[in-house]
Design a protein around this motif. Structure first.
Motif, PDB file in Angstrom:
ATOM      1  N   LEU A  63      -7.549  -5.121  11.206  1.00 41.95           N
ATOM      2  CA  LEU A  63      -6.328  -4.930  10.485  1.00 41.95           C
ATOM      3  C   LEU A  63      -5.871  -5.995   9.513  1.00 41.95           C
ATOM      4  O   LEU A  63      -5.208  -5.774   8.474  1.00 41.95           O
ATOM      5  CB  LEU A  63      -5.166  -5.045  11.757  1.00 41.95           C
ATOM      6  N   LEU A  64      -6.176  -7.236   9.652  1.00 37.27           N
ATOM      7  CA  LEU A  64      -6.241  -8.153   8.492  1.00 37.27           C
ATOM      8  C   LEU A  64      -6.812  -7.681   7.224  1.00 37.27           C
ATOM      9  O   LEU A  64      -6.532  -7.984   6.111  1.00 37.27           O
ATOM     10  CB  LEU A  64      -6.479  -9.492   8.828  1.00 37.27           C
ATOM     11  N   TRP A  65      -8.124  -7.315   7.724  1.00 36.64           N
ATOM     12  CA  TRP A  65      -8.964  -6.982   6.403  1.00 36.64           C
ATOM     13  C   TRP A  65      -8.157  -5.695   5.727  1.00 36.64           C
ATOM     14  O   TRP A  65      -8.171  -5.675   4.202  1.00 36.64           O
ATOM     15  CB  TRP A  65     -10.290  -6.519   6.784  1.00 36.64           C
ATOM     16  N   LEU A  66      -7.801  -4.741   6.319  1.00 31.30           N
ATOM     17  CA  LEU A  66      -7.179  -3.647   5.798  1.00 31.30           C
ATOM     18  C   LEU A  66      -5.728  -4.155   4.958  1.00 31.30           C
ATOM     19  O   LEU A  66      -5.336  -3.516   3.946  1.00 31.30           O
ATOM     20  CB  LEU A  66      -6.675  -2.652   6.932  1.00 31.30           C
ATOM     21  N   LEU A  67      -5.108  -5.040   5.715  1.00 31.96           N
ATOM     22  CA  LEU A  67      -3.840  -5.603   5.098  1.00 31.96           C
ATOM     23  C   LEU A  67      -4.238  -6.225   3.825  1.00 31.96           C
ATOM     24  O   LEU A  67      -3.410  -6.036   2.637  1.00 31.96           O
ATOM     25  CB  LEU A  67      -3.053  -6.661   6.147  1.00 31.96           C
ATOM     26  N   LEU A  68      -5.000  -6.898   3.467  1.00 35.36           N
ATOM     27  CA  LEU A  68      -5.597  -7.797   2.593  1.00 35.36           C
ATOM     28  C   LEU A  68      -5.977  -6.786   1.467  1.00 35.36           C
ATOM     29  O   LEU A  68      -5.714  -6.994   0.222  1.00 35.36           O
ATOM     30  CB  LEU A  68      -6.472  -8.802   2.709  1.00 35.36           C
ATOM     31  N   GLY A  69      -6.740  -5.883   1.885  1.00 35.88           N
ATOM     32  CA  GLY A  69      -7.242  -4.906   0.878  1.00 35.88           C
ATOM     33  C   GLY A  69      -5.918  -3.986   0.263  1.00 35.88           C
ATOM     34  O   GLY A  69      -6.138  -3.839  -1.006  1.00 35.88           O
ATOM     35  N   GLY A  70      -5.169  -3.589   1.307  1.00 32.30           N
ATOM     36  CA  GLY A  70      -4.042  -2.831   0.785  1.00 32.30           C
ATOM     37  C   GLY A  70      -3.235  -3.726  -0.341  1.00 32.30           C
ATOM     38  O   GLY A  70      -2.531  -3.187  -1.196  1.00 32.30           O
ATOM     39  N   ALA A  71      -3.000  -5.000   0.078  1.00 32.68           N
ATOM     40  CA  ALA A  71      -2.276  -5.969  -0.850  1.00 32.68           C
ATOM     41  C   ALA A  71      -3.006  -6.129  -2.190  1.00 32.68           C
ATOM     42  O   ALA A  71      -2.446  -5.901  -3.213  1.00 32.68           O
ATOM     43  CB  ALA A  71      -2.128  -7.362  -0.286  1.00 32.68           C
ATOM     44  N   LEU A  91      -4.926  -3.908  -3.546  1.00 29.95           N
ATOM     45  CA  LEU A  91      -4.723  -2.410  -4.165  1.00 29.95           C
ATOM     46  C   LEU A  91      -3.298  -2.313  -4.838  1.00 29.95           C
ATOM     47  O   LEU A  91      -2.976  -1.828  -5.883  1.00 29.95           O
ATOM     48  CB  LEU A  91      -4.939  -1.216  -3.406  1.00 29.95           C
ATOM     49  N   PHE A  92      -2.372  -2.936  -4.080  1.00 28.35           N
ATOM     50  CA  PHE A  92      -0.919  -2.935  -4.479  1.00 28.35           C
ATOM     51  C   PHE A  92      -0.680  -3.561  -5.683  1.00 28.35           C
ATOM     52  O   PHE A  92       0.110  -3.177  -6.647  1.00 28.35           O
ATOM     53  CB  PHE A  92      -0.155  -3.268  -3.359  1.00 28.35           C
ATOM     54  N   CYS A  93      -1.117  -4.739  -5.826  1.00 28.93           N
ATOM     55  CA  CYS A  93      -0.984  -5.887  -6.783  1.00 28.93           C
ATOM     56  C   CYS A  93      -1.984  -5.507  -8.036  1.00 28.93           C
ATOM     57  O   CYS A  93      -1.293  -5.498  -9.059  1.00 28.93           O
ATOM     58  CB  CYS A  93      -1.523  -7.135  -6.410  1.00 28.93           C
ATOM     59  N   SER A  94      -2.949  -4.616  -8.078  1.00 28.29           N
ATOM     60  CA  SER A  94      -3.862  -4.373  -8.970  1.00 28.29           C
ATOM     61  C   SER A  94      -3.559  -3.051  -9.512  1.00 28.29           C
ATOM     62  O   SER A  94      -3.863  -2.678 -10.686  1.00 28.29           O
ATOM     63  CB  SER A  94      -5.102  -4.379  -8.921  1.00 28.29           C
ATOM     64  N   ALA A  95      -2.747  -2.167  -8.862  1.00 25.69           N
ATOM     65  CA  ALA A  95      -2.759  -0.571  -9.287  1.00 25.69           C
ATOM     66  C   ALA A  95      -1.598  -0.692 -10.359  1.00 25.69           C
ATOM     67  O   ALA A  95      -0.448  -1.216 -10.062  1.00 25.69           O
ATOM     68  CB  ALA A  95      -2.200   0.230  -8.086  1.00 25.69           C
ATOM     69  N   PRO A  96      -1.830   0.066 -11.502  1.00 23.65           N
ATOM     70  CA  PRO A  96      -0.574   0.008 -12.110  1.00 23.65           C
ATOM     71  C   PRO A  96       0.520   1.064 -11.819  1.00 23.65           C
ATOM     72  O   PRO A  96       0.437   1.711 -11.018  1.00 23.65           O
ATOM     73  CB  PRO A  96      -1.308   0.858 -13.632  1.00 23.65           C
ATOM     74  N   ALA A  97       1.697   0.712 -12.401  1.00 19.61           N
ATOM     75  CA  ALA A  97       2.930   1.526 -11.902  1.00 19.61           C
ATOM     76  C   ALA A  97       2.785   2.885 -12.068  1.00 19.61           C
ATOM     77  O   ALA A  97       2.258   3.345 -13.024  1.00 19.61           O
ATOM     78  CB  ALA A  97       3.971   0.763 -12.434  1.00 19.61           C
ATOM     79  N   PRO A  98       3.226   3.718 -11.070  1.00 19.76           N
ATOM     80  CA  PRO A  98       3.025   5.166 -11.449  1.00 19.76           C
ATOM     81  C   PRO A  98       3.774   5.477 -12.755  1.00 19.76           C
ATOM     82  O   PRO A  98       5.092   5.002 -12.889  1.00 19.76           O
ATOM     83  CB  PRO A  98       3.585   5.790  -9.999  1.00 19.76           C
ATOM     84  N   VAL A  99       3.218   6.623 -13.269  1.00 16.80           N
ATOM     85  CA  VAL A  99       4.269   6.991 -14.505  1.00 16.80           C
ATOM     86  C   VAL A  99       5.380   7.997 -13.855  1.00 16.80           C
ATOM     87  O   VAL A  99       5.081   8.718 -13.231  1.00 16.80           O
ATOM     88  CB  VAL A  99       3.129   7.732 -15.311  1.00 16.80           C
ATOM     89  N   LEU A 151       1.563 -14.146   8.145  1.00 16.95           N
ATOM     90  CA  LEU A 151       0.843 -13.557   6.792  1.00 16.95           C
ATOM     91  C   LEU A 151       1.377 -12.365   6.183  1.00 16.95           C
ATOM     92  O   LEU A 151       1.842 -12.397   4.886  1.00 16.95           O
ATOM     93  CB  LEU A 151      -0.627 -13.030   7.275  1.00 16.95           C
ATOM     94  N   VAL A 152       1.974 -11.419   6.858  1.00 18.23           N
ATOM     95  CA  VAL A 152       2.795 -10.506   6.435  1.00 18.23           C
ATOM     96  C   VAL A 152       4.062 -10.997   5.564  1.00 18.23           C
ATOM     97  O   VAL A 152       4.378 -10.417   4.469  1.00 18.23           O
ATOM     98  CB  VAL A 152       3.138  -9.268   7.357  1.00 18.23           C
ATOM     99  N   THR A 153       4.762 -11.709   6.314  1.00 20.04           N
ATOM    100  CA  THR A 153       5.943 -12.257   5.570  1.00 20.04           C
ATOM    101  C   THR A 153       5.671 -13.059   4.298  1.00 20.04           C
ATOM    102  O   THR A 153       6.251 -12.968   3.287  1.00 20.04           O
ATOM    103  CB  THR A 153       6.823 -13.287   6.562  1.00 20.04           C
ATOM    104  N   TRP A 170       3.078  -9.429  -2.756  1.00 18.41           N
ATOM    105  CA  TRP A 170       1.867  -9.067  -2.867  1.00 18.41           C
ATOM    106  C   TRP A 170       1.980  -7.725  -2.031  1.00 18.41           C
ATOM    107  O   TRP A 170       0.868  -6.855  -2.065  1.00 18.41           O
ATOM    108  CB  TRP A 170       0.761  -9.970  -2.200  1.00 18.41           C
ATOM    109  N   LEU A 171       3.086  -7.553  -1.160  1.00 19.97           N
ATOM    110  CA  LEU A 171       3.196  -6.490  -0.336  1.00 19.97           C
ATOM    111  C   LEU A 171       4.674  -5.966  -0.742  1.00 19.97           C
ATOM    112  O   LEU A 171       5.461  -6.682  -0.783  1.00 19.97           O
ATOM    113  CB  LEU A 171       3.029  -6.807   1.185  1.00 19.97           C
ATOM    114  N   PRO A 172       4.912  -4.613  -0.465  1.00 16.62           N
ATOM    115  CA  PRO A 172       6.110  -3.902  -0.659  1.00 16.62           C
ATOM    116  C   PRO A 172       7.031  -4.358   0.296  1.00 16.62           C
ATOM    117  O   PRO A 172       6.804  -4.770   1.356  1.00 16.62           O
ATOM    118  CB  PRO A 172       5.695  -2.507  -0.537  1.00 16.62           C
ATOM    119  N   SER A 173       8.285  -4.435   0.128  1.00 12.29           N
ATOM    120  CA  SER A 173       9.528  -4.976   0.850  1.00 12.29           C
ATOM    121  C   SER A 173       9.922  -3.738   1.709  1.00 12.29           C
ATOM    122  O   SER A 173      10.353  -2.510   1.159  1.00 12.29           O
ATOM    123  CB  SER A 173      10.556  -5.400   0.292  1.00 12.29           C
TER     124      SER A 173
END
Length: 685
Positions: free
Chosen positions: A24-32, A34-42, A375-377, A384-387
């Motif tokens: 779960l932690l690995w998925l969380l960090l990986g998702g973070a 992706l969230f930080c590096s992905a460009p904002a959707p058009v 960690l999530v908070t 790094w994570l959406p609110s």
């Protein structure tokens, strides 16, 4: 075999839990990442569409917001045309940025009636927040709030920031929201109907009640364990519960500002960082103590020690003035320090579990929820994570589960130390028994010494009275002229000898009486006594004590009063003490002795017009060797035994004595004596 199977199953459960947590932690960090590096959707549209009101009790403005970041912080609502707003797909999360953020959103009312809504900014730790409402003529009115203002200035008394919106029928209104803060925050905007807001608040209060009730129960439980065992682990965990799960959470969700310190603006702006730093300090300290890292992992213990003191330092630096370098350092490094500390102590616990340290298994299971929530908070506060609900409430949810699970760890430690505790209690009881025996021997010795002291005083008093009587008698006979005519200086000096000898005689008599009363050696010779006659005698003998004072001695005892049952000598001694005290402390006026019947007793009173006695000193004057003025320079001399002896003599007659007095209003001493049980005819005979 059953114990072995249970232990093997528990070990496998721990291993599976750890594997699941790290996946779960690995998925969380990986998702973070992706969230930080992905460009904002058009966005397909240039501007977000208006939020159309409907019958739903709560509507989120997520997806209906346009965002502008004012890095210079110099623009106002009048410059809104210059702001290049960009659509924002979700909930804006500025993180630790101290720039001005502007939000624009439109709300459409499709109904034919005016709609009232409550706009909630669902975050408690925003320093400055301004809502601009549209007015007639294209102008905007500003409503300012935030934790930088006293709580009483908020439009709605709520832990979050709530504004009232009034939407005319068949219209759209565009609003602007300006925000800036020194701490991490997010902008979760929601529109509520009155019923929807009330329903959501009831649910929140229910959740808070469950959470803080659980924390209070665990706090009390572990406090009782600490009081029972005096083991530092429990006290440390109590402080961790109080700081991390109590004060930090109260500050983070805004309940502290709402209920505990609503007027303390400066404190509210700084306490969250302080509580975070102290929570890191106490959490690491508890973990070190519980896992015994000093013994098992000395190198990692030093690293944890450094992170612990850094956490405490960052918490204290948060109290520095806002905008200072140290304050900015605290704000920017407190959360990373907490994340690193959480990960490291988790790794230490896993390492000790693999090494076979049994208490670590419960620690790892219990703290998995806390660490995941922290960690999530932490990641959400860094942006790094959406609110959303889960990321903003992760720490509170994790700590609630952790508190319950960690009780198993504490209970396990308690069971392991139960035998040691019982042995320690047995040793303590043995020590107490020996101490009690020693104390009893010491008390017996002190009583013996006290008795020897009293016997010595009694013997010395007896020996002193005979020569003192001789000195007084010879001196008085010389004053009467038995040895011839004396000169004036000789008479004066000899009168001083008589006065000093009489004073010493009375002091010796008081000491003897005090010793006899203490050991119950005085025997009363009671008989019917006419009080008025006794008072006449005492007042005549006391008249020389008045001297040059303008003072009258008055016998106000009725002649028709029946006799009392008393030892006449001791009654005279009581009256001499009370009247002598009254004469000593009264410079002018009168001293009155009176009496009145109170049921089957006679209440005798000695009143004066002296300076009076403070109520705080009225009980103390009856103690042995006590005077109201006990200094060496007091105006009136005395041993301090007169009133103490008087009280004991009255009580020996089965009576009681009291005083009524106020400063400047004189004093009145009352004591009771029983009436004589003999008939009047027998008394007359």
């Amino acid at each position: 075999m059953a114990c072995y199977s249970y232990g093997l199953s528990l070990c496998r459960c721990v291993q599976y839990s750890m594997r699941a947590f790290f996946i779960l932690l690995w998925l969380l960090l990986g998702g973070a990442g992706l969230f930080c590096s992905a460009p904002a959707p058009v966005q397909a549209r240039a501007q977000p569409e208006s939020l159309s009101l409907n019958e739903a009790p709560t509507q989120s403005l997520s997806g209906h917001l346009a965002l502008f970041q004012d890095r210079q912080g110099q623009l106002s609502i009048h410059d809104r045309a210059k702001m290049d707003f960009a659509p924002h797909p979700g909930i804006p999360n500025p993180g630790f940025s101290q720039d001005n953020f502007w939000l624009r959103f439109s709300v459409h009312n499709p109904s034919d009636s005016t709609q009232e809504r409550l706009l909630e900014v669902a975050h408690a730790n925003i320093d400055w927040l301004t809502l601009y409402r549209p007015e007639a003529g294209g102008s905007y009115s500003a409503s300012k709030t935030g934790r930088g203002y006293p709580f009483a200035q908020r439009e709605q008394r709520h832990r979050h920031f709530v504004f009232k919106l009034s939407l005319p029928p068949q219209s759209s209104q565009t609003y602007y929201l300006q925000s800036r803060s020194t701490s991490s925050y997010h902008l979760d905007l929601r529109l509520h109907s009155a019923d929807g807001f009330l329903q959501r608040e009831r649910q929140s209060q229910l959740g808070f009640g469950f959470y803080y009730g659980l924390i209070a129960a665990m706090l009390f439980y572990n406090l009782v364990l600490w009081l029972a065992t005096r083991e530092r682990n429990y006290l440390c965990y109590v402080l961790t519960l109080l700081m991390l799960h109590g004060l930090f959470q109260l500050s983070y969700n805004g309940l502290g500002y709402e209920y505990l310190w609503p007027e303390a603006v400066w404190w509210n702006n700084h306490c969250l960082g302080l509580f975070l730093g102290l929570s890191v300090f106490l959490t690491l300290h508890f973990s070190q103590s519980f896992l015994q890292t000093r013994t098992h992992t000395p190198r990692l213990h030093k690293v944890l020690e450094g992170l612990k003191w850094l956490g405490g330092l960052f918490g204290l630096l948060n109290l520095m003035p806002e905008g200072s370098v140290l304050s900015q350092l605290s704000i920017s490094l407190s959360t990373p320090n907490g994340i690193v500390s959480v990960l490291l102590i988790w790794g230490v616990a896993l390492h000790l579990l693999r090494q076979g340290y049994q208490p670590a298994r419960f620690f790892v299971i219990a703290w998995s929820s806390l660490l995941l929530g922290a960690l999530v908070t932490g990641f959400a506060s860094l942006g790094w994570l959406p609110s959303n609900f889960w990321t903003t409430q992760a720490l509170q949810l994790g700590t609630a589960l952790e508190v319950m699970l960690l009780s198993l760890a504490v209970g396990d430690r308690l069971r392991r130390s139960q035998s040691d505790l019982l042995q320690a209690q047995a040793e303590r009881l043995e020590q107490e028994r020996r101490a009690k025996q020693s104390q009893e021997r010491l008390v017996a010795r002190l009583r013996k010494l006290d008795r020897l002291k009293d016997d010595f005083i009694a013997n010395i008093s007896h020996e002193l009275r005979t020569p003192l009587n001789g000195i007084i008698g010879i001196s008085e006979s010389m004053l009467d002229g038995s040895t011839g005519q004396l000169s004036q200086p000789q008479q004066y000096n000899l009168s001083l000898v008589v006065a000093s000898a009489r004073r010493l005689f009375h002091l010796v008599s008081d000491l003897l009486d005090f010793s006899q009363l203490k050991h119950r050696e005085i025997r009363l010779n009671t008989r019917p006594v006419w009080l008025r006659e006794v008072v006449d005698v005492v007042l005549k003998l006391s008249q020389p004590l008045v001297g040059p004072k303008d003072l009258r001695l008055i016998n106000d005892v009725g002649a028709d009063l029946p006799p009392i049952e008393a030892d006449e000598d001791r009654l005279q001694q009581i009256l001499h003490n009370l009247i002598g005290n009254a004469i000593k402390f009264t410079e002018s006026g009168k001293v009155i002795v009176s009496a009145e019947a109170v049921r089957d007793q006679l209440e005798i009173s000695v009143a004066d017009t002296g300076p009076g006695i403070d109520p705080r000193d009225q009980e103390r004057i009856f103690a042995s060797f006590e005077q109201v003025d006990g200094s060496m320079t007091r105006a009136h001399s005395g041993s301090g035994l007169g009133l103490a002896i008087t009280r004991q003599l009255v009580e020996l007659h089965k009576g009681r004595i009291r005083v009524d007095s106020r400063p400047g209003e004189g004093s009145r001493f009352h004591f009771l004596y029983p009436f004589s049980p003999l008939p009047k005819t027998q008394i007359s005979a």
